[in-house]
Design an enzyme around this catalytic site. Structure first.
Site: not given
Ligand code: ASP
Length: 303
Positions: A171, A222, A225
């Site tokens: 992300t 991030t 999620g």
């Molecule tokens: N937050 C993102 C998701 O869950 C993944 C990430 O931040 O690495 O899609």
């Protein structure tokens, strides 16, 4: 002219051999992105334009889990989410489950500017992209060697909970304040590798992965999620600035390390307010990040 500042991230999560081996590539990508966003601010551009520019750069890079370097779901397919929010008027635009769109963050900005919706997903988002003539790429453009390896290595994993335990993340995101004191945030992702098709993460959810309000701050999140959504992390940071005393850094630390103490989720946030104060906090072993502060000083770190 007011103070300007920008902070970006390239994902929070565990360390890995790949991250160690590619440390310089990550650092170079972060630097390029933060400088590109800062240039927009320096030449009088808006915070919205600056965060879009920085995130576009990260989406185009190929090493981050967004755009060109997307993670693949458990069918080996790409599904991207992105959101952008303008703190001046609380307007937001987001897209979910999009494919083939070169820069999902720019499609999210078009949702913000050209529709009266906040979040458009799936085939509707793709039709909107076609109507707006946004640049498209073939499926193979989005599948890097790393994301294919990751997919092949893990493809027997069926459960998102198992994937979350493995804590493979990416992300990208950016927050900025422009010379008029307007703040904005942007977040874009390829999601979690090997997730179930149709899984939507926090990145496109306003208040979880992305939030901006001139009266409080702009935030991009991030990490895991599912935990970021249920803890409504980005809005928690914003709201905490209204009800708590302390610097923006202390408030980010409070939300990550106190409010979400006992969480199983790994998460990180970046934030900036209208005064160009910066906050960065994470509970994971690393969060790729870079910033240019109100004094024009460039900084960055991975661990
Ligand atoms: N937050 C993102 C998701 O869950 C993944 C990430 O931040 O690495 O899609």
């Amino acid at each position: 002219m007011g103070k300007i500042a920008i902070v970006i991230h390239g994902g929070a999560g565990p360390d890995s051999a790949f991250i160690k081996q590619n440390k310089e590539r990550y650092e170079e990508g972060l630097k390029q992105a933060v400088v590109s966003g800062y240039q927009v601010l320096k030449t009088g551009g808006t915070a919205v334009a600056a965060v879009e520019k920085a995130v576009q750069s990260l989406e185009d890079n190929g090493i981050f889990n967004a755009g060109h370097g997307c993670a693949l779901n458990n069918k080996g397919e790409v599904e991207m989410d992105a959101a952008i929010m303008n703190g001046e008027n609380l307007k937001a635009g987001a897209v979910s489950m999009v494919r083939n769109v070169k820069n999902p963050i720019s499609l999210a900005r078009l949702v913000l500017e050209k529709t009266n919706h906040v979040l458009i997903s799936g085939y509707g988002a793709m039709e909107f992209a076609a109507d707006e003539n946004v640049p498209l790429e073939t499926d193979s453009y989005f599948i890097s060697e790393h994301s294919r390896d990751e997919y092949l290595e893990e493809r027997n994993q069926q459960s998102i909970q198992e994937m979350l335990r493995k804590r493979i993340h990416g992300t990208v995101g950016a927050v900025a304040v422009d010379a008029k004191g307007n703040v904005a945030s942007a977040t874009s992702t390829g999601g979690i590798p090997n997730s179930l098709p149709g899984r939507i993460g926090d990145s496109c959810i306003i208040g979880s992965g992305c939030f901006a309000n001139n009266n409080t701050c702009a935030v991009s999140s991030t990490g895991d999620g599912e935990f970021i959504m249920t803890s409504v992390v980005a809005h928690s940071v914003s709201m905490s600035t209204e009800i708590m005393k302390g610097s923006l850094q202390e408030i980010c630390d409070h939300v990550i390390h106190e409010r979400n103490k006992g969480t199983e989720g790994q998460m990180g946030v970046i934030a900036v307010n209208a005064n160009a104060d910066i906050g960065i906090s994470f509970n994971s072993p690393r969060m790729h990040r870079a910033w240019i502060d109100a004094d024009g000083k460039l900084g960055g770190s991975i661990y």
